[in-house]
Every structure is written in structure tokens, then in C-alpha cells.
Design a protein around this motif. Structure first.
Motif, PDB file in Angstrom:
ATOM      1  N   HIS A   1      93.260 -44.101 -29.328  1.00  0.00           N
ATOM      2  CA  HIS A   1      93.549 -43.875 -30.748  1.00  0.00           C
ATOM      3  C   HIS A   1      92.840 -42.630 -31.286  1.00  0.00           C
ATOM      4  CE1 HIS A   1      94.657 -46.081 -34.736  1.00  0.00           C
ATOM      5  NE2 HIS A   1      95.295 -44.941 -34.566  1.00  0.00           N
ATOM      6  N   HIS A   2      92.797 -41.559 -30.465  1.00  0.00           N
ATOM      7  CA  HIS A   2      92.271 -40.254 -30.884  1.00  0.00           C
ATOM      8  C   HIS A   2      90.818 -40.320 -31.372  1.00  0.00           C
ATOM      9  CE1 HIS A   2      96.588 -39.619 -30.812  1.00  0.00           C
ATOM     10  NE2 HIS A   2      96.728 -40.511 -31.769  1.00  0.00           N
ATOM     11  N   GLY A   3      90.091 -41.333 -30.860  1.00  0.00           N
ATOM     12  CA  GLY A   3      88.684 -41.462 -31.249  1.00  0.00           C
ATOM     13  C   GLY A   3      88.457 -42.232 -32.529  1.00  0.00           C
ATOM     14  N   SER A   4      89.437 -43.024 -32.944  1.00  0.00           N
ATOM     15  CA  SER A   4      89.283 -43.846 -34.152  1.00  0.00           C
ATOM     16  C   SER A   4      88.174 -44.868 -33.962  1.00  0.00           C
ATOM     17  CB  SER A   4      90.613 -44.551 -34.446  1.00  0.00           C
ATOM     18  OG  SER A   4      90.423 -45.626 -35.341  1.00  0.00           O
ATOM     19  N   ASN A   5      87.571 -45.306 -35.087  1.00  0.00           N
ATOM     20  CA  ASN A   5      86.500 -46.302 -34.989  1.00  0.00           C
ATOM     21  C   ASN A   5      87.014 -47.711 -34.712  1.00  0.00           C
ATOM     22  OD1 ASN A   5      87.622 -46.999 -37.447  1.00  0.00           O
ATOM     23  ND2 ASN A   5      85.837 -46.389 -38.681  1.00  0.00           N
ATOM     24  N   THR A   6      88.337 -47.855 -34.507  1.00  0.00           N
ATOM     25  CA  THR A   6      88.903 -49.164 -34.159  1.00  0.00           C
ATOM     26  C   THR A   6      88.814 -49.432 -32.659  1.00  0.00           C
ATOM     27  OG1 THR A   6      91.127 -48.240 -33.886  1.00  0.00           O
ATOM     28  CG2 THR A   6      90.522 -49.038 -36.093  1.00  0.00           C
TER      29      THR A   6
ATOM     30  N   HIS B   1      90.327 -37.880 -40.058  1.00  0.00           N
ATOM     31  CA  HIS B   1      88.932 -37.587 -39.708  1.00  0.00           C
ATOM     32  C   HIS B   1      88.572 -38.101 -38.312  1.00  0.00           C
ATOM     33  CE1 HIS B   1      88.483 -36.303 -43.841  1.00  0.00           C
ATOM     34  NE2 HIS B   1      88.877 -37.494 -44.268  1.00  0.00           N
ATOM     35  N   HIS B   2      89.553 -38.067 -37.410  1.00  0.00           N
ATOM     36  CA  HIS B   2      89.276 -38.397 -36.004  1.00  0.00           C
ATOM     37  C   HIS B   2      88.613 -37.187 -35.330  1.00  0.00           C
ATOM     38  CE1 HIS B   2      92.975 -41.331 -36.015  1.00  0.00           C
ATOM     39  NE2 HIS B   2      91.891 -41.895 -36.535  1.00  0.00           N
ATOM     40  N   PRO B   3      87.726 -37.423 -34.363  1.00  0.00           N
ATOM     41  CA  PRO B   3      87.211 -38.731 -33.925  1.00  0.00           C
ATOM     42  C   PRO B   3      86.071 -39.207 -34.815  1.00  0.00           C
ATOM     43  CG  PRO B   3      86.267 -37.002 -32.584  1.00  0.00           C
ATOM     44  CD  PRO B   3      87.207 -36.319 -33.540  1.00  0.00           C
ATOM     45  N   SER B   4      85.812 -40.498 -34.764  1.00  0.00           N
ATOM     46  CA  SER B   4      84.774 -41.065 -35.628  1.00  0.00           C
ATOM     47  C   SER B   4      83.380 -40.784 -35.055  1.00  0.00           C
ATOM     48  CB  SER B   4      84.997 -42.569 -35.781  1.00  0.00           C
ATOM     49  OG  SER B   4      84.054 -43.316 -35.129  1.00  0.00           O
ATOM     50  N   PRO B   5      82.378 -40.575 -35.913  1.00  0.00           N
ATOM     51  CA  PRO B   5      81.009 -40.321 -35.433  1.00  0.00           C
ATOM     52  C   PRO B   5      80.480 -41.456 -34.562  1.00  0.00           C
ATOM     53  CG  PRO B   5      81.203 -39.816 -37.779  1.00  0.00           C
ATOM     54  CD  PRO B   5      82.473 -40.482 -37.385  1.00  0.00           C
ATOM     55  N   GLU B   6      80.913 -42.699 -34.857  1.00  0.00           N
ATOM     56  CA  GLU B   6      80.439 -43.838 -34.054  1.00  0.00           C
ATOM     57  C   GLU B   6      80.918 -43.730 -32.607  1.00  0.00           C
ATOM     58  OE1 GLU B   6      81.069 -45.462 -38.280  1.00  0.00           O
ATOM     59  OE2 GLU B   6      82.011 -44.011 -36.946  1.00  0.00           O
ATOM     60  N   VAL B   7      82.180 -43.325 -32.437  1.00  0.00           N
ATOM     61  CA  VAL B   7      82.724 -43.191 -31.084  1.00  0.00           C
ATOM     62  C   VAL B   7      82.000 -42.078 -30.329  1.00  0.00           C
ATOM     63  CG1 VAL B   7      84.774 -42.519 -29.763  1.00  0.00           C
ATOM     64  CG2 VAL B   7      84.979 -44.131 -31.673  1.00  0.00           C
ATOM     65  N   ILE B   8      81.777 -40.951 -31.004  1.00  0.00           N
ATOM     66  CA  ILE B   8      81.057 -39.843 -30.370  1.00  0.00           C
ATOM     67  C   ILE B   8      79.649 -40.288 -29.960  1.00  0.00           C
ATOM     68  CG2 ILE B   8      80.129 -37.526 -30.712  1.00  0.00           C
ATOM     69  CD1 ILE B   8      83.169 -37.622 -30.458  1.00  0.00           C
ATOM     70  N   ALA B   9      78.995 -41.046 -30.815  1.00  0.00           N
ATOM     71  CA  ALA B   9      77.645 -41.539 -30.512  1.00  0.00           C
ATOM     72  C   ALA B   9      77.667 -42.475 -29.303  1.00  0.00           C
ATOM     73  CB  ALA B   9      77.062 -42.252 -31.730  1.00  0.00           C
ATOM     74  N   ASN B  10      78.675 -43.348 -29.237  1.00  0.00           N
ATOM     75  CA  ASN B  10      78.779 -44.279 -28.101  1.00  0.00           C
ATOM     76  C   ASN B  10      78.972 -43.531 -26.790  1.00  0.00           C
ATOM     77  OD1 ASN B  10      78.574 -46.404 -29.907  1.00  0.00           O
ATOM     78  ND2 ASN B  10      80.778 -46.761 -30.011  1.00  0.00           N
ATOM     79  N   LEU B  11      79.772 -42.494 -26.810  1.00  0.00           N
ATOM     80  CA  LEU B  11      80.010 -41.706 -25.601  1.00  0.00           C
ATOM     81  C   LEU B  11      78.770 -40.899 -25.222  1.00  0.00           C
ATOM     82  CD1 LEU B  11      83.623 -40.456 -26.450  1.00  0.00           C
ATOM     83  CD2 LEU B  11      83.009 -42.123 -24.694  1.00  0.00           C
ATOM     84  N   ASN B  12      78.086 -40.377 -26.221  1.00  0.00           N
ATOM     85  CA  ASN B  12      76.859 -39.621 -25.945  1.00  0.00           C
ATOM     86  C   ASN B  12      75.779 -40.516 -25.346  1.00  0.00           C
ATOM     87  OD1 ASN B  12      77.587 -36.998 -26.705  1.00  0.00           O
ATOM     88  ND2 ASN B  12      77.207 -37.416 -28.873  1.00  0.00           N
ATOM     89  N   ASP B  13      75.764 -41.774 -25.738  1.00  0.00           N
ATOM     90  CA  ASP B  13      74.745 -42.708 -25.244  1.00  0.00           C
ATOM     91  C   ASP B  13      74.837 -42.918 -23.736  1.00  0.00           C
ATOM     92  OD1 ASP B  13      73.633 -43.023 -27.718  1.00  0.00           O
ATOM     93  OD2 ASP B  13      74.625 -44.924 -28.182  1.00  0.00           O
ATOM     94  N   VAL B  14      76.037 -42.732 -23.167  1.00  0.00           N
ATOM     95  CA  VAL B  14      76.187 -42.887 -21.712  1.00  0.00           C
ATOM     96  C   VAL B  14      76.310 -41.513 -21.032  1.00  0.00           C
ATOM     97  CG1 VAL B  14      77.191 -45.188 -21.889  1.00  0.00           C
ATOM     98  CG2 VAL B  14      78.703 -43.185 -21.891  1.00  0.00           C
ATOM     99  N   SER B  15      75.979 -40.447 -21.782  1.00  0.00           N
ATOM    100  CA  SER B  15      76.001 -39.071 -21.272  1.00  0.00           C
ATOM    101  C   SER B  15      77.379 -38.653 -20.766  1.00  0.00           C
ATOM    102  CB  SER B  15      74.968 -38.898 -20.147  1.00  0.00           C
ATOM    103  OG  SER B  15      73.674 -39.176 -20.616  1.00  0.00           O
ATOM    104  N   SER B  16      78.412 -39.160 -21.416  1.00  0.00           N
ATOM    105  CA  SER B  16      79.771 -38.758 -21.057  1.00  0.00           C
ATOM    106  C   SER B  16      80.035 -37.347 -21.592  1.00  0.00           C
ATOM    107  CB  SER B  16      80.789 -39.736 -21.657  1.00  0.00           C
ATOM    108  OG  SER B  16      82.101 -39.387 -21.283  1.00  0.00           O
ATOM    109  N   ILE B  17      80.727 -36.542 -20.818  1.00  0.00           N
ATOM    110  CA  ILE B  17      81.096 -35.195 -21.246  1.00  0.00           C
ATOM    111  C   ILE B  17      82.334 -35.307 -22.125  1.00  0.00           C
ATOM    112  CG2 ILE B  17      81.862 -32.915 -20.491  1.00  0.00           C
ATOM    113  CD1 ILE B  17      80.265 -33.417 -17.900  1.00  0.00           C
TER     114      ILE B  17
END
Length: 617
Positions: free
Chosen positions: A534-539, A565-581
Motif C-alpha cells: 500500500h505504498h508505505g501506508s500506515n495500514t 502523504h505516503h510513505p508513513s513515518p511509522e513504516v519508515i521507522a519500522n524498516l530502519n529498525d531492521v536496517s532494511s535499505i
């Protein structure tokens, strides 16, 4: 002093951007010193490099408080300049040369980057132009002979005149881009004058006529090159000095012009002629058409010398005949698909030929030609493309040697036809004439809205819209066939792909509820590349799910400054937490993953690269 070598070295160092040019510059400095031991030569090369580099630096911010003057009119846009820089103006139909323009607001030029497809943003950036006018007013229109001529020829509604005289092409071609009609006319005039006076006087008269023509019509890149070459013949007797003069001065006047066809073509033609290798001219012309236009027009190729005279005579005839004379010459086009490997082979052959080694030249030329003809079928890589269509999804999977081509979604846009403008040209550029499989994750306009348009453009052997339908390839599987879906997004196909030891997970627009069902139903889903749902939606892309699959790379297909306003900051934070590129198409353009025997290579349209081997990034 060897000015010929200086010109060739200077030309080479202007091709790449400044970062790579610096390393090439250091190498060439060492070469010049070891080979010639001439301090003056090194000083000149350093000076030329610095002049070219300074001219490539980003310009200062545009000063909108100062009025602009229209300097160029093209098909679909115009360019206006003031002392601070140049800006793009749209609606060129109402503009004339040297019109005074007041720009009220502007914004950055943006276009969707998709590798080989034309990018207006990149094209303008190569000329150090980065802004377009949102709102402007014409303060005054210049009444001049130049504008009267422009109005006169524009009123004839004749594409030939607009292309030949003003460089406003309906269709790009080798003849049009080289400015053949005008240059052929100038050469005919020079040949006629030579019969009455000496060649030097003919050169002077032709030079004056060329400058006069440029002041009345357009001083195009091809005309600038012609003027410089003619002037060089008047200054020097040695052809190498003439060659060096027009190459160096052209690149100082047009810093990003090293790959302009109107420079490359005459450079190679002169080198072939002066070194007695005219036999290669037809082959070089073939490659230039392939690399610049991704097609070969056999009519222009076979009759190029004859057509130059014909176009010159045609221009004279159309100027003299008082009534409209529409002439369309035949075109025998064949689409070709050159890639980086073929271009590298071509450069290797060119180097081999330039240093005078005759051995293996024919074999190398044959290899390049065969590679050009069969380029789509010689790649041993498994390819995954994220095509940049803005706010929507479209992915392309191609097996090695073009064994199969699969598309996942074909999103459409309300303001442009994504299929017509992006997706189909992208497929054409890769030699894909048929889709073996089309997966439509769900019935949303930004995922499946381009189906009808795509079916009208290309053959599609099989379409899958439901997870219960059997996939035709062993490396693909649909996950979570049995699920509880509460809305259309939750019915999205979830496709898992394993190839060359790498795993891809495409989530469609599935929600966190579907993610939970995946975790409940499967023990684990190893994932190297995740298509974020979903393009980085917070859903979707909940922290628990991302921690569970731990993707190495995360693709987010999203439009720039989208209203969701995609992608959501929460999704970006979740991906950063696992060091995903994280790879967002709005930032880096189209994405391309290539795999071969546990090796994964990544490239993006913006010029970022990555590599992974057996799970180690």
C-alpha cells in the motif's frame, strides 16, 4: 605540442559527470606526462578541464525579480534567460524570440525516471536548467525580422520548415538532429562558390552566411559545430589542428555537449575518413542510430549521403515554391535494444581501432553487431524492475535469456496514460513483445487501471486476478490463499518469488490484518526484497511483521508529494529498525534488481548501486 591528443583527452574527460571525470582526469594527466613530457601540454589540459568543470557547477538560485528573455522555442516548451540563469516556460505557441517575460512563481522540474526512457528533468539538468515557471506574464513582444520570419513559417503549418529551420522536430531522427537540410544547403552554396573563386574565399563566404543564418533563425548546436569547423579550416591547414579546434571550442561553449550527436557524428566521420577507414562508416552510422534512437532506419542508413543532398534541394525547393509542398520520404525502421555491455564493446573496438591495431577488428565488429541484434536474448540474469509510474504499482520480472516476462500490476493515472507514455515504451526498450503472465493484485485504479490500454498494446498470454488460480512458474507462489478479507485491499494477491537464491515478497495493498494472518499461517517467510504494501501506508508494514521477515531491501512505489502523504513515518521507522535499505521511487526513480547464481546487483535510475551475495550486503 600535440593538440590532437589534447583534444581527444579533453573530449574524454568531459563525458562523465564531475565525480568520475576527476578520476579520469588524473589518469589522463599521468598518460600525457609519461607519453609526452610536455609541461605546456599538461597546463593546457588542466586549464581546459577546470574551465569545463566550473561551467558544470550548479548555477545560483534564479532571481525572479529580474525579467527574462525568450532564447529558445522547442516543441512543447520554451527557454527564457536572465543574468541569474535559465527557466522553462510552457505554452510556447504564444511566445516569440526575445519576448520579455515576468515570472511570478516557479518550481523544480520533475519527471519520472525510468532508465532508458527520456527524462525531461535530466535533459534540462544537462543544460544546468532546474526550474520551470508556474505563472508568467508576457511584458513585451519583440518586433524583429527574426520573429516575422518565425511567424511566417509557423503559419505555413509545415513540420519540415519547423524542423529544418528551427529545430522543432515532430519526430527525432538522425537527419533532423544533425540539422542536415541547412548544413547541406550551406555546403551546396560553398561548392558553387568554389567553382568561381578559390576555396579559402568560399570558406569565408560560407562562414558569414552561416552566422547570418543563425542570427535570423536559430543558432543550433549543429550550426555552432559547423561554424567552428569552418573557422578552424580558415585558421589551420593541418586537419588534426582543425579537428582539435572545433572539438575544444565546442565543449567550452557547450560544456555538456560531449555526447551531442551533432558533435559525435562528424568527429567519427572525420577520423574514419582521415585514417582511411571509410569502410567502417556504415557500421558506425548503424551503431549511432541504435544508441541515440534505439532503432535503425535502414532508408536513412543506406542512402544517407544521397539524402543529405536531397534534403538540401528540398529546402531550396520549399523556400522558392510559393505553394505548400508536402514531401515525406520513406522510413524503414527496426527497433533495437543496445545495453551497457554492447556500448562497452563498442568503446573497446574504438580504442582498438584508434591505436592502429588491425587484428581482430572485424571479429569485434561482428560480435557487437550480433549482440546488438540479439541483446534481449543474451542476458543470463533474472531481472526485477520497479517501473516508476508515480503513485501506483507496476513491476516487471524477466527470466534469463528472455524465457518469460511477467508483470505485476499495471497502475494507471488520471492525468496521463501510464501505459502509452511509460510502460509500453519501457517494454519496447527491453525487447519484450509479449507478456507471458500478468498478475493483477486487486481491482484498484492505481494497480489494475491500465489493463485495457496494455491489452491494446501487447499480447498477454495469461492474466491472474485471484490467488486460487495456478501460477505457471515453479519459482512463483501465491501466499495466503485462504484468508478473511474485510475490504478490497485485503484481497490483494500476495506473491512470493524465489530465484537464484533470493526471495521477493510482493504485498499488493494488503493490510496489517493480512500480515497477521500470514504470520499465523506460515512458520517463516525469508525475504531479501520486500515490495512494501500500500505504498508505505500506515495500514500495513507493522513493526511485528517487519521484525518477522527482516527484508534486506524494501521497495516503495510512490508518487512525489502525493496527497496521501505516503510513505508513513511509522513504516519508515519500522524498516530502519531492521536496517532494511529503503528504496522509494519518488527519490531514486525506477529500480532494477539483477541476480545470477547467488549474486544480486541493484541499480536505480538516480545512479545508486548495490550488491548482495548469499545474504551479506
Amino acid at each position: 605540442m600535440n593538440f590532437f591528443v589534447l583534444a581527444l583527452c579533453f573530449y574524454l574527460v568531459t563525458i562523465p559527470d564531475l565525480y568520475y571525470a576527476f578520476f579520469l582526469f588524473v589518469f589522463l594527466i599521468l598518460f600525457l606526462w609519461i607519453r609526452f613530457h610536455q609541461k605546456k601540454l599538461l597546463f593546457l589540459f588542466l586549464s581546459l578541464f577546470l574551465l569545463n568543470s566550473v561551467s558544470k557547477l550548479p548555477p545560483p538560485a534564479l532571481d525572479l525579480s529580474k525579467d527574462f528573455s525568450v532564447v529558445t522555442i522547442k516543441k512543447g516548451y520554451a527557454l527564457a534567460s536572465n543574468r541569474s540563469g535559465t527557466i522553462v516556460l510552457y505554452e510556447p505557441e504564444k511566445l516569440h524570440y526575445q519576448d520579455q517575460i515576468r515570472v511570478h512563481s516557479s518550481r523544480a522540474i520533475e519527471s519520472l525516471g525510468n532508465f532508458t526512457l527520456f527524462s525531461f528533468e535530466k535533459h534540462m539538468a544537462s543544460q544546468r536548467i532546474y526550474e520551470q515557471a508556474d505563472d508568467y506574464t508576457i511584458l513585451a513582444q519583440k518586433d524583429s525580422i527574426k520573429n516575422r520570419l518565425y511567424d511566417h513559417f509557423k503559419s505555413k503549418n509545415d513540420p519540415f520548415f519547423m524542423s529544418a529551420l528551427y529545430g522543432i522536430h515532430e519526430k527525432e531522427s538522425m537527419i533532423a538532429n544533425l540539422g542536415v537540410p541547412v548544413l547541406a544547403l550551406l555546403n551546396m552554396v560553398r561548392s558553387t562558390i568554389k567553382k568561381r573563386w578559390n576555396p579559402r574565399k568560399a570558406q569565408w563566404i560560407t562562414l558569414v552566411l552561416a552566422v547570418w543564418y543563425g542570427s535570423l533563425f536559430v543558432l543550433s548546436s549543429s550550426l555552432i559545430r559547423y561554424i567552428l569547423h569552418t573557422f578552424g579550416k580558415l585558421l589551420f591547414d593541418d586537419w588534426k589542428h582543425q579537428f582539435s579546434f572545433f572539438v575544444i571550442v565546442y565543449l567550452l561553449m557547450i560544456p555538456y555537449g560531449s555526447l551531442d550527436l551533432c558533435l559525435v557524428f562528424p568527429m567519427l566521420s572525420i577520423l574514419l575518413y582521415r585514417t582511411g577507414n571509410q569502410v567502417w562508416q556504415l557500421w558506425i552510422n548503424t551503431l549511432l542510430q541504435a544508441f541515440y534512437f534505439r532503432s535503425i532506419d535502414f532508408f536513412q542508413l543506406l542512402f544517407f549521403s544521397f539524402l543529405r543532398k536531397i534534403y538540401g534541394l528540398l529546402l531550396i525547393g520549399k523556400l522558392l515554391v510559393p505553394f505548400s509542398l508536402h514531401v515525406e520520404l520513406p522510413s524503414w525502421q527496426w527497433k533495437v535494444y543496445p545495453n551497457v555491455l554492447i556500448f562497452a564493446l563498442f568503446l573497446f573496438w574504438l580504442f582498438h581501432w584508434c591505436i592502429g591495431k588491425k587484428r581482430h577488428q572485424i571479429q569485434l565488429a561482428l560480435i557487437i553487431t550480433v549482440s546488438l541484434l540479439f541483446a534481449p536474448y543474451i542476458s543470463p540474469f533474472f531481472h526485477v524492475f520497479a517501473i516508476n509510474i508515480g503513485q501506483g504499482d507496476c513491476f516487471l520480472l524477466v527470466e534469463p535469456f528472455n524465457r518469460s516476462a511477467t508483470m505485476i500490476d499495471c497502475g494507471q493515472n488520471l492525468y496521463r496514460d501510464n501505459i502509452e507514455e511509460i510502460v509500453f515504451p519501457f517494454l519496447e526498450d527491453r525487447g519484450i513483445s509479449k507478456l507471458d503472465l500478468l498478475l493483477l493484485t486487486h481491482d484498484d485504479f492505481d494497480h489494475s487501471g491500465g489493463l485495457e490500454s496494455l491489452q491494446n498494446k501487447i499480447e498477454i498470454e495469461q492474466i491472474i486476478t485471484d490467488s486460487s488460480q495456478k501460477l505457471p512458474y515453479p519459482f512463483m507462489q501465491n501466499l495466503l490463499i485462504d484468508r478473511v478479507a474485510e475490504d478490497e485491499n485485503e484481497t490483494s494477491l500476495i506473491t512470493y518469488i524465489q530465484y537464484d537464491g533470493f526471495r521477493y515478497l510482493f504485498m499488493g495493498d494488503a493490510s496489517a490484518n493480512i500480515e497477521q494472518q500470514l504470520m499465523d499461517q506460515y512458520t517463516s517467510i525469508p525475504c531479501d526484497v520486500l515490495k512494501v504494501g500500500h505504498h508505505g501506508s500506515n495500514t500495513i508494514s507493522s513493526k511485528r511483521f517487519i521484525d518477522w521477515i527482516v527484508p534486506k531491501f524494501s521497495m516503495i512505489s510512490v508518487g512525489k508529494d502525493n496527497r496521501y502523504h505516503h510513505p508513513s513515518p511509522e513504516v519508515i521507522a519500522n524498516l530502519n529498525d531492521v536496517s532494511s535499505i529503503i528504496l522509494q521511487t519518488q527519490d531514486v526513480g525506477a529500480l532494477h534488481f539483477m541476480t545470477w547464481k547467488n549474486h544480486l546487483f541493484l541499480e536505480t535510475d538516480a545512479g545508486y548501486y548495490g550488491y548482495q551475495y548469499n545474504g551479506d550486503t
